[in-house]
Design a protein around this motif. Structure first.
Motif, PDB file in Angstrom:
ATOM      1  N   PRO A  85       0.851  -1.208   0.000  1.00 16.80           N
ATOM      2  CA  PRO A  85       0.000   0.000   0.000  1.00 16.80           C
ATOM      3  C   PRO A  85       0.872   1.237   0.000  1.00 16.80           C
ATOM      4  O   PRO A  85       1.966   1.252   0.548  1.00 16.80           O
ATOM      5  N   PRO A  86       0.380   2.329  -0.610  1.00 21.15           N
ATOM      6  CA  PRO A  86       1.186   3.555  -0.644  1.00 21.15           C
ATOM      7  C   PRO A  86       1.292   4.156   0.751  1.00 21.15           C
ATOM      8  O   PRO A  86       0.453   3.936   1.621  1.00 21.15           O
ATOM      9  N   MET A  87       2.310   4.974   0.980  1.00 18.46           N
ATOM     10  CA  MET A  87       2.479   5.649   2.256  1.00 18.46           C
ATOM     11  C   MET A  87       1.459   6.800   2.326  1.00 18.46           C
ATOM     12  O   MET A  87       1.282   7.535   1.363  1.00 18.46           O
ATOM     13  N   THR A  88       0.776   6.898   3.452  1.00 17.54           N
ATOM     14  CA  THR A  88      -0.189   7.989   3.666  1.00 17.54           C
ATOM     15  C   THR A  88       0.158   8.721   4.946  1.00 17.54           C
ATOM     16  O   THR A  88       0.836   8.176   5.826  1.00 17.54           O
ATOM     17  N   VAL A  89      -0.328   9.961   5.030  1.00 17.92           N
ATOM     18  CA  VAL A  89      -0.080  10.762   6.226  1.00 17.92           C
ATOM     19  C   VAL A  89      -1.359  11.560   6.548  1.00 17.92           C
ATOM     20  O   VAL A  89      -2.043  12.065   5.653  1.00 17.92           O
ATOM     21  N   THR A  90      -1.732  11.636   7.831  1.00 15.63           N
ATOM     22  CA  THR A  90      -2.873  12.438   8.296  1.00 15.63           C
ATOM     23  C   THR A  90      -2.378  13.479   9.278  1.00 15.63           C
ATOM     24  O   THR A  90      -1.340  13.299   9.929  1.00 15.63           O
ATOM     25  N   LEU A  91      -3.133  14.585   9.380  1.00 18.30           N
ATOM     26  CA  LEU A  91      -2.753  15.675  10.281  1.00 18.30           C
ATOM     27  C   LEU A  91      -3.965  16.046  11.131  1.00 18.30           C
ATOM     28  O   LEU A  91      -5.063  16.268  10.607  1.00 18.30           O
ATOM     29  N   THR A  92      -3.767  16.107  12.453  1.00 10.97           N
ATOM     30  CA  THR A  92      -4.837  16.489  13.384  1.00 10.97           C
ATOM     31  C   THR A  92      -4.361  17.610  14.285  1.00 10.97           C
ATOM     32  O   THR A  92      -3.152  17.844  14.409  1.00 10.97           O
ATOM     33  N   ALA A  93      -5.362  18.312  14.887  1.00  7.19           N
ATOM     34  CA  ALA A  93      -5.054  19.409  15.812  1.00  7.19           C
ATOM     35  C   ALA A  93      -5.826  19.199  17.096  1.00  7.19           C
ATOM     36  O   ALA A  93      -6.999  18.804  17.081  1.00  7.19           O
ATOM     37  N   SER A  94      -5.169  19.493  18.196  1.00 11.93           N
ATOM     38  CA  SER A  94      -5.826  19.392  19.495  1.00 11.93           C
ATOM     39  C   SER A  94      -5.389  20.561  20.387  1.00 11.93           C
ATOM     40  O   SER A  94      -4.180  20.732  20.614  1.00 11.93           O
ATOM     41  N   PRO A  95      -6.364  21.404  20.800  1.00 14.92           N
ATOM     42  CA  PRO A  95      -7.788  21.339  20.462  1.00 14.92           C
ATOM     43  C   PRO A  95      -8.022  21.800  19.039  1.00 14.92           C
ATOM     44  O   PRO A  95      -7.261  22.566  18.480  1.00 14.92           O
ATOM     45  N   ALA A  96      -9.128  21.330  18.484  1.00 11.59           N
ATOM     46  CA  ALA A  96      -9.420  21.658  17.091  1.00 11.59           C
ATOM     47  C   ALA A  96      -9.918  23.092  16.933  1.00 11.59           C
ATOM     48  O   ALA A  96      -9.763  23.682  15.869  1.00 11.59           O
ATOM     49  N   SER A  97     -10.556  23.653  18.006  1.00 19.57           N
ATOM     50  CA  SER A  97     -11.080  25.018  17.937  1.00 19.57           C
ATOM     51  C   SER A  97     -10.548  25.792  19.132  1.00 19.57           C
ATOM     52  O   SER A  97     -11.241  25.982  20.133  1.00 19.57           O
ATOM     53  N   PRO A  98      -9.304  26.229  19.047  1.00 15.32           N
ATOM     54  CA  PRO A  98      -8.659  26.857  20.205  1.00 15.32           C
ATOM     55  C   PRO A  98      -9.103  28.318  20.372  1.00 15.32           C
ATOM     56  O   PRO A  98      -9.674  28.942  19.474  1.00 15.32           O
ATOM     57  N   PHE A  99      -8.804  28.826  21.557  1.00 15.60           N
ATOM     58  CA  PHE A  99      -9.019  30.240  21.834  1.00 15.60           C
ATOM     59  C   PHE A  99      -7.728  31.005  21.581  1.00 15.60           C
ATOM     60  O   PHE A  99      -6.636  30.434  21.510  1.00 15.60           O
TER      61      PHE A  99
END
Length: 650
Positions: A85-99
Motif C-alpha cells: 500500500p502507498p504511504m499515507t499521512v494524516t494531520l490532526t489538531a488538538s484542540p481543534a477550535s482553540p481560543f
C-alpha cells in the motif's frame, strides 16, 4: 505542481548522508520493468528505506515516477510478491477550535515508519515549517498558537530532505482557527419569592456570536438548581430551573464556561410575599384599586375571602364571604399578576343594607379619609394585608336635593333629588333620608331602617324621591339626603295651619253677604275640611273639602244680625282650629236725634157745594158753593230724626 511547491521550499536534512549501495545503482540501470521490480525488492531486502529512497530518486530521474513497492511473503519455501500500500499521512489538531493564546498540538501520523524519509509539518499561511521533522517512526508533532483571532492552514509532508523532488506523501490541509474565548452572560434575575421556582437563563457568545453546544457549569449560594451543568442550544442559550429557599436573603448564582473558565454571576433577592403599595383611581365609578408588591402569583385566587377591603371607619367589608352570607359588594378583578393586582367592584357598590348597615352615609362606599384594611391571598399562599387611607381628594359623586317649599304642620310633600358622578346618573344607589322631625314614606324601594332613617334607591336616571309628612308642631325642619359617601341638606319651614274668615256685603238693599274661608295649606292634602257656621241659627252654611279657600253666600231676611265662624276639622271630625267670628248686620233705620216743633194756627176755608133744580127755562141741576172760614191751631211738640244704615259686616 511539485516543482511549484518545491521551488519555494527546501527539505531540511534529516541526518545521515543517505548513501545508496552500488547494488541499487546497478539494478536501477536495468531498463526493463521486470528487472526494476526484481531489483527493488532485492534492494529493500538488503538495504532498507535509505536504499529505497535512493532507488526512488533514480526511478524519478529515469521514468518520472517512483519505483513500485512490493511485499514478498515466503511460506513453506514458496515466495509471494504483492504490491505494498502507498504511504499515507494524516494531520490532526488538538484542540481543534482553540481560543486566542491557546496552544495547539499538531500531530502528523503515517501508516508506516518513515525511516529514510522526513515527516514534517508546514504552515501554509506563513510558508514556515513548524516543529522538528521526524526521520523515524510514524508520528511528528508541533505546537503552535496565535495571540489574536485568525486562521492558519497546515499540511504534513513525507519526503527526502536532500531532494527537491515532490514528497512521497502529504496530508489534507488542516485549518486551525483561533477564536476569542466564549463569554457567558447571565440574564438579569428579578426578585424571587421564597419557595418559588423561576427559570434562570443566559447566553454564551464569542466575538458577539452565539456559541452552540458549549457546556456551562452553574452554582448557587442558596436554594437549588435543576441541573449543575447545561449545554447551550443553537442560539448559544441555556436555562435552568431555580427553586428559592424558604427564608428571605440575597442569593448569588454563577455560570462558568467549562472550556475556558470564564464566568458571570448575578445576585438577586429572595423575599417573602408582601404588599408594597396601594393606590386608588377615583376617577371611575366604582373606584379602581391597584395593589402592588410581590408574591401574588400569576393566577387569580377565586377562593372565598381571597380579596377583601374592610372599611374600618364605617364598619363594612367588600369581598367578605362565609358559608351562608355573602357581602353584597364583591371585588371585580381587572388583572392579576405576581406583582400587581388591579380590581374594581360590582354594581352593589353604592348600595346599602337596611338591616345591618348604619354608617349614617346611606350606602356601601369608601369616603375620603376612611381607614381601610386590604387583604389578598395568593394561590397556595397565606393572606397578605395592608393598611391604606382612602384619598382625601377622592372624586366623589354629587347628591342634589330639590328645593323645599314651606309646609304646614301635618302637610305631605314630595322630597326628591338626584345622584350623579361626573355628570352621569348613578342608578341603583342607596339614598338615606333623615329629617329632624316628620316622617317619610313611599319611594323606590322605600324602607324604614332599623336605626330610624328612611332608605330609597335611585332609578335609571339617578333620581330618588319619597313622600315627607311635616310634624304637627311648627318650626324649621332639616332634611338630609345621604348617598355614596356624600350628604346634602335643606331646611323646610313648617308653620302652624291657620283658618281665616272674611266677609263682605254683596247687595245693600237685599241684605246679601259673601263669606270666604281660607287656610294656609290645602285641606285635602291633610285630609281635613272646614265648615262655615252661622252661630246665630246653628246652621252650617257650607263645607270646604279641598284647596285653600272657598266662598259662600248668605241673605238675612229676619232683619237680625247673624254671627259666622269657620271651623277646621280633621278626618275624624275633631275640631282643630276656628277662625275669628264675623257678624253680618242687615240694613235698617236708626234715630239720629230729636227737635222741638212749635205750635201754629192756620185758617182754611171750608166750602160746601150743594145744588138746586132750576126750571126757569128748562129744568136742570145748578151747583151752589157756600164757604165758611175755619181756623185750626197745632200745639208745639218734640219730634225724632232717623237715618238709614246700610248692611255691613263686623
Amino acid at each position: 505542481m511539485f516543482e511549484v511547491l518545491w521551488g519555494r521550499l527546501r527539505w531540511r536534512r534529516a541526518g545521515g548522508e543517505g548513501m545508496v549501495p552500488r547494488l541499487v545503482w546497478t539494478l536501477a540501470a536495468i531498463g526493463f520493468t521486470g528487472a526494476a521490480v526484481t531489483g527493488m525488492w532485492v534492494a529493500y531486502a538488503n538495504g532498507g528505506h535509505k536504499q529505497a529512497v535512493a532507488a526512488d530518486n533514480m526511478a524519478r530521474h529515469l521514468w518520472g515516477q517512483t519505483t513500485p513497492r512490493y511485499v514478498v511473503t515466503v511460506q513453506n519455501g514458496n515466495g509471494t510478491i504483492s504490491a505494498a500500500p502507498p504511504m499515507t499521512v494524516t494531520l490532526t489538531a488538538s484542540p481543534a477550535s482553540p481560543f486566542v493564546g491557546q496552544s495547539v498540538m499538531l500531530t502528523a501520523t503515517t501508516n508506516e515508519d518513515v525511516d529514510g524519509y522526513a515527516l514534517d509539518i508546514l504552515d501554509q499561511t506563513t510558508g514556515q515549517w513548524v516543529g522538528t521533522p521526524a526521520t523515524s517512526g510514524t508520528t511528528d508533532t508541533a505546537t503552535v498558537s496565535l495571540n489574536s483571532p485568525g486562521s492558519h492552514t497546515y499540511v504534513a509532508y513525507v519526503g527526502d530532505p536532500d531532494s527537491t523532488n515532490a514528497p512521497v506523501a502529504q496530508s489534507a490541509p488542516l485549518t486551525v482557527t483561533w477564536r476569542i474565548k466564549p463569554v457567558v452572560s447571565l440574564d438579569s434575575v428579578s426578585t424571587v419569592v421564597t419557595g418559588r421556582q423561576i427559570t434562570i437563563s443566559g447566553t454564551v457568545t464569542y466575538n458577539g456570536q452565539p456559541v452552540p453546544n458549549e457546556t456551562v457549569a452553574l452554582s448557587v449560594s442558596q436554594g437549588t438548581l435543576s441541573a449543575r451543568t447545561v449545554t447551550t442550544d443553537s442560539q448559544g442559550r441555556f436555562s435552568v430551573t431555580y427553586t428559592a429557599p424558604s427564608s428571605p436573603g440575597t442569593v448569588t448564582i454563577e455560570a462558568t464556561v467549562q472550556s475556558d473558565g470564564l464566568s458571570d454571576s448575578k445576585s438577586f433577592s429572595v423575599v417573602s410575599p408582601s404588599i408594597q403599595s396601594v393606590s386608588f383611581d377615583t376617577g371611575t365609578w366604582p373606584p379602581t384599586v391597584t395593589i402592588t408588591g410581590i408574591g401574588f402569583g400569576n393566577q387569580p385566587n377565586t377562593s372565598p375571602n381571597a380579596l377583601t377591603v374592610n372599611d374600618m371607619t364605617t364598619g363594612w367589608e367588600a369581598g367578605h364571604i362565609t358559608d351562608t352570607v355573602h357581602d353584597a359588594v364583591q371585588p371585580k378583578i381587572v388583572s392579576w399578576s405576581d406583582n400587581k393586582v388591579v380590581f374594581t367592584f360590582n354594581s352593589a357598590y353604592g348600595s346599602g343594607d337596611i338591616l345591618n348597615y348604619g354608617d349614617g352615609e346611606g350606602s356601601w362606599v369608601f369616603r375620603p379619609g376612611d381607614s381601610l384594611v386590604l387583604s389578598i391571598t395568593p394561590v397556595n399562599g397565606s393572606a397578605l394585608t395592608a393598611n391604606a387611607t382612602y384619598p382625601s381628594n377622592a372624586q366623589m359623586p354629587s347628591v342634589s336635593l330639590n328645593s323645599l317649599s314651606p309646609m304646614s304642620v301635618g302637610q305631605s310633600e314630595t322630597v326628591s333629588g338626584t345622584v350623579t358622578f361626573k355628570g352621569s346618573p348613578l342608578a341603583n344607589v342607596a339614598v338615606e333620608l333623615k329629617a329632624t322631625a316628620g316622617s317619610f314614606q313611599g319611594g323606590n324601594g322605600g324602607t324604614r331602617t332599623s336605626w330610624g332613617t328612611y332608605m330609597v334607591w335611585t332609578d335609571s336616571q339617578g333620581r330618588f324621591s319619597a313622600a315627607y309628612t311635616a310634624p304637627q308642631s311648627p318650626g324649621n325642619v332639616t332634611i338630609t339626603a345621604s348617598s355614596v359617601g356624600v350628604s346634602r341638606s335643606g331646611t323646610i319651614s313648617v308653620t302652624d295651619i291657620t283658618v281665616q274668615l272674611s266677609g263682605q256685603v254683596t247687595s245693600s238693599y237685599g241684605n246679601q253677604f259673601s263669606w270666604t274661608v281660607s287656610t294656609n295649606t290645602p285641606v285635602d292634602r291633610l285630609g281635613y275640611y272646614v265648615t262655615l257656621l252661622d252661630q246665630t241659627t246653628g246652621q252650617v252654611v257650607g263645607t270646604m273639602r279641598q284647596g285653600t279657600s272657598q266662598t259662600f253666600y248668605t241673605t238675612i231676611t229676619d232683619g237680625k244680625s247673624h254671627t259666622y265662624v269657620a271651623n277646621l276639622y280633621d278626618a275624624q271630625g275633631h275640631l282643630l282650629k276656628s277662625s275669628q267670628t264675623l257678624t253680618a248686620y242687615p240694613g235698617h233705620s236708626e234715630a239720629t236725634g230729636s227737635y222741638w216743633v212749635p205750635g201754629s194756627c192756620s185758617t182754611t176755608q171750608q166750602c160746601t157745594t150743594t145744588r138746586y133744580l132750576d126750571c126757569s127755562m128748562y129744568c136742570h141741576w145748578v151747583p151752589v158753593t157756600t164757604c165758611t172760614p175755619v181756623t185750626t191751631c197745632t200745639p208745639g211738640h218734640w219730634e225724632t230724626s232717623y237715618t238709614y244704615v246700610p248692611p255691613y259686616v263686623s
